[in-house]
Design a protein around this motif. Structure first.
Motif, mmCIF file in Angstrom:
data_model
loop_
_atom_site.group_PDB
_atom_site.id
_atom_site.type_symbol
_atom_site.label_atom_id
_atom_site.label_comp_id
_atom_site.label_asym_id
_atom_site.label_seq_id
_atom_site.Cartn_x
_atom_site.Cartn_y
_atom_site.Cartn_z
ATOM 1 N N GLU A 244 0.861 -1.118 -0.009
ATOM 2 C CA GLU A 244 -0.022 -0.104 -0.016
ATOM 3 C C GLU A 244 0.917 1.385 -0.025
ATOM 4 O O GLU A 244 0.267 2.439 -0.001
ATOM 5 C CB GLU A 244 -0.855 0.201 1.143
ATOM 6 C CG GLU A 244 -2.133 -1.090 1.076
ATOM 7 C CD GLU A 244 -3.151 -0.815 2.172
ATOM 8 O OE1 GLU A 244 -2.614 -0.045 3.419
ATOM 9 O OE2 GLU A 244 -4.187 -1.637 2.153
ATOM 10 N N TRP B 138 2.273 -6.743 -5.672
ATOM 11 C CA TRP B 138 0.788 -6.209 -5.947
ATOM 12 C C TRP B 138 0.683 -4.761 -5.279
ATOM 13 O O TRP B 138 1.145 -4.507 -4.069
ATOM 14 C CB TRP B 138 -0.118 -6.995 -4.765
ATOM 15 C CG TRP B 138 -0.080 -8.267 -5.870
ATOM 16 C CD1 TRP B 138 0.274 -9.587 -5.572
ATOM 17 C CD2 TRP B 138 -0.828 -8.759 -7.011
ATOM 18 N NE1 TRP B 138 0.165 -10.778 -6.336
ATOM 19 C CE2 TRP B 138 -0.723 -9.933 -7.299
ATOM 20 C CE3 TRP B 138 -1.620 -8.009 -7.892
ATOM 21 C CZ2 TRP B 138 -1.334 -10.439 -8.255
ATOM 22 C CZ3 TRP B 138 -2.310 -8.536 -9.031
ATOM 23 C CH2 TRP B 138 -2.095 -9.783 -9.182
ATOM 24 N N LEU B 139 0.011 -4.199 -6.132
ATOM 25 C CA LEU B 139 -0.053 -2.485 -5.924
ATOM 26 C C LEU B 139 -1.535 -2.041 -5.364
ATOM 27 O O LEU B 139 -2.238 -2.405 -6.131
ATOM 28 C CB LEU B 139 0.641 -1.752 -6.756
ATOM 29 C CG LEU B 139 1.897 -1.802 -7.072
ATOM 30 C CD1 LEU B 139 2.226 -0.916 -8.453
ATOM 31 C CD2 LEU B 139 2.896 -1.411 -5.889
ATOM 32 N N GLU C 36 -4.528 0.642 -4.742
ATOM 33 C CA GLU C 36 -5.072 1.977 -5.147
ATOM 34 C C GLU C 36 -5.761 2.640 -3.914
ATOM 35 O O GLU C 36 -6.998 2.173 -3.741
ATOM 36 C CB GLU C 36 -6.075 1.975 -6.408
ATOM 37 C CG GLU C 36 -6.298 3.492 -6.900
ATOM 38 C CD GLU C 36 -7.380 3.249 -8.095
ATOM 39 O OE1 GLU C 36 -7.946 4.515 -8.286
ATOM 40 O OE2 GLU C 36 -7.498 2.154 -8.668
ATOM 41 N N SER D 40 -1.475 6.414 3.095
ATOM 42 C CA SER D 40 -0.895 5.724 1.970
ATOM 43 C C SER D 40 -0.585 6.954 1.213
ATOM 44 O O SER D 40 -1.268 8.050 1.089
ATOM 45 C CB SER D 40 -1.822 4.704 1.430
ATOM 46 O OG SER D 40 -1.210 4.407 0.078
ATOM 47 N N LEU E 165 -0.130 5.861 -2.302
ATOM 48 C CA LEU E 165 -0.364 4.989 -3.462
ATOM 49 C C LEU E 165 -1.619 5.334 -4.244
ATOM 50 O O LEU E 165 -2.692 4.806 -4.082
ATOM 51 C CB LEU E 165 -0.291 3.753 -3.425
ATOM 52 C CG LEU E 165 0.434 2.704 -4.310
ATOM 53 C CD1 LEU E 165 0.803 1.446 -3.827
ATOM 54 C CD2 LEU E 165 -0.491 2.919 -5.511
ATOM 55 N N PRO F 217 -1.543 3.685 -9.011
ATOM 56 C CA PRO F 217 -0.680 2.486 -9.103
ATOM 57 C C PRO F 217 -0.078 1.967 -10.469
ATOM 58 O O PRO F 217 0.931 1.406 -10.454
ATOM 59 C CB PRO F 217 -1.820 1.513 -8.657
ATOM 60 C CG PRO F 217 -3.208 2.013 -8.893
ATOM 61 C CD PRO F 217 -2.960 3.477 -8.794
ATOM 62 N N ALA G 237 3.814 1.180 -10.821
ATOM 63 C CA ALA G 237 4.286 0.039 -11.812
ATOM 64 C C ALA G 237 5.247 0.248 -12.661
ATOM 65 O O ALA G 237 5.906 -0.719 -12.911
ATOM 66 C CB ALA G 237 2.763 -0.381 -12.362
ATOM 67 N N ILE H 183 -1.680 -4.850 -10.397
ATOM 68 C CA ILE H 183 -2.433 -3.925 -9.656
ATOM 69 C C ILE H 183 -3.549 -4.769 -8.893
ATOM 70 O O ILE H 183 -4.515 -5.374 -9.330
ATOM 71 C CB ILE H 183 -3.096 -3.100 -10.828
ATOM 72 C CG1 ILE H 183 -1.941 -2.667 -11.763
ATOM 73 C CG2 ILE H 183 -3.915 -1.929 -10.398
ATOM 74 C CD1 ILE H 183 -0.828 -1.694 -11.120
ATOM 75 N N GLN I 113 -7.214 -2.061 -9.569
ATOM 76 C CA GLN I 113 -7.465 -0.649 -10.177
ATOM 77 C C GLN I 113 -8.737 -0.524 -9.999
ATOM 78 O O GLN I 113 -9.806 -1.134 -10.623
ATOM 79 C CB GLN I 113 -7.157 -0.634 -11.698
ATOM 80 C CG GLN I 113 -7.280 0.711 -12.341
ATOM 81 C CD GLN I 113 -6.070 1.582 -12.093
ATOM 82 O OE1 GLN I 113 -4.953 1.260 -12.384
ATOM 83 N NE2 GLN I 113 -6.250 2.592 -11.608
#
Length: 378
Positions: free
Chosen positions: A26, A58-59, A61, A69, A71, A74, A78, A92, A95
């Motif tokens: 995150e 893993w990102l 949003e 956060s 972030l 994303p 990335a 992701i 998203q």
């Protein structure tokens, strides 16, 4: 930083695993940190994960959460990860499609797919919190319909030379988007599911899914996954459908360290989450059948022993491996997204150590093993 000029398309031989191990990141902003420090520390974790041979980063949003956060973009993150890593995949998760302009997000995702030489996994979802929709000026009550339209447009933009679309929210005529994705026909899609009907819909659509234990317990996943796989089979899709579990994980050298070091952070997180879920229950678009208020109140009063039993995975490497093996058998898991510091309070060096133990001492037990337990039946 790894040498970005030497970026192979695929992992080195022998590094592929049937059970996928990922970290859910995150890009936390810990108490007292500047935004710049949060980015620096978060990228240090990315580099540590690449060095430790983690499968996927893993990102999330997250928007309008200054105490949590940084972030918010994303795909931009990335792209940065693609240029500083060599083989780790970039996912992701997820998203939030109803907040996106479909043409812009199609272009950006395809660009990241090229920059990473095909290492992008594109997870999509709607988010469970109306608050962000309000900030963006979009009705949460429209989120399902908007999600479906954006997803259809993405697939058309990626797979057709030109396309037209006439929907409730978007209208396009004879559009040609470039670049097309590096992967053919496009990056793998996975979808976050929560409510019972979305399990069935995702199975019918033949999409791999993300599941989590933030609102419910691990045991609650069993009937929902049965519905997902029944819908998958009824629609004629091959195999049983792939399921990826997002779950808080903490690995330490001793059982006592594993229990006590993350305690304050984890309990802070569930209280924080419970407050926001309860507050969201009365916001526009929230559905009463989700029992948001009751679930939020339960999280605010949950005790640590119950969290350990039903929501998280902590322990020595052997304990964590045993728990994962049992969950793989019960749930038919294809992989995990490990949340290594969901409450933001665990010191950075301990998070890095937990990551290294996960990759060095837990992952090898799952090399060469199938994504489903030996007693699982398709």
């Amino acid at each position: 930083m790894p040498n970005a000029a030497k970026r192979p398309t695929l992992p080195p031989a022998g590094r592929r695993r049937a059970m996928e191990f990922g970290m859910f990141h995150e890009f936390h902003r810990r108490p007292g940190q500047t935004e710049a420090d949060a980015f620096t520390e978060s990228f240090e974790l990315v580099d540590a994960a690449e060095t430790a041979s983690l499968d996927v980063m893993w990102l999330a949003e997250l928007h309008c959460a200054p105490d949590r956060s940084v972030l918010a973009a994303p795909l931009a993150i990335a792209a940065a990860i693609a240029m500083r890593t060599q083989w780790m995949k970039i996912g992701i998760a997820v998203q939030v499609l109803p907040l996106c302009h479909p043409l812009r997000i199609a272009e950006e995702a395809a660009t990241v797919d090229h920059l990473s030489h095909g290492r992008l996994i594109f997870g999509v979802g709607r988010s469970g919190f109306p608050r962000t929709y309000q900030a963006y000026g979009i009705s949460y009550a429209e989120s399902r319909e908007r999600f479906a339209e954006v997803l259809e447009i993405l697939r058309s933009a990626w797979t057709r030379e030109t396309f037209s679309f006439h929907g409730q929210f978007y209208r396009f005529d004879d559009v040609c988007l470039v670049p097309k994705p590096y992967q053919n026909p496009h990056p793998e899609l996975r979808i976050a599911v929560n409510s019972p009907d979305t399990y069935q819909q995702s199975g019918e659509a033949g999409l791999p899914i993300f599941v989590a234990t933030r609102l419910g317990d691990l045991d609650e996943l069993v009937p929902n996954l049965r519905a997902y796989r029944e819908a998958w089979a009824a629609a004629g899709h091959p195999g049983p459908g792939k399921v990826y579990l997002r779950v808080p994980v903490y690995v330490a050298p001793t059982e006592q360290q594993a229990r006590e070091e993350p305690r304050d952070s984890i309990m802070f997180f569930y209280k924080y989450l419970g407050e926001r879920i309860e507050a969201s229950a009365t916001q526009e678009g929230a559905r009463a059948i989700e029992n948001r208020a009751a679930r939020g109140q339960r999280l605010m009063s949950i005790d640590y022993e119950e969290v350990l039993r039903s929501k998280i995975i902590v322990g020595t490497p052997a304990m964590v491996a045993d728990r994962l093996a049992a969950l793989r058998e019960t749930l038919g898991l294809a992989g995990i997204l490990a949340e290594l510091n969901c409450g933001m309070r665990i010191p950075h060096d301990r998070v890095v150590n937990s990551l290294n133990l996960l990759c060095r001492d837990v992952m090898p037990r799952f090399r060469g093993s199938g994504p489903l337990g030996p007693n699982f039946r398709e």
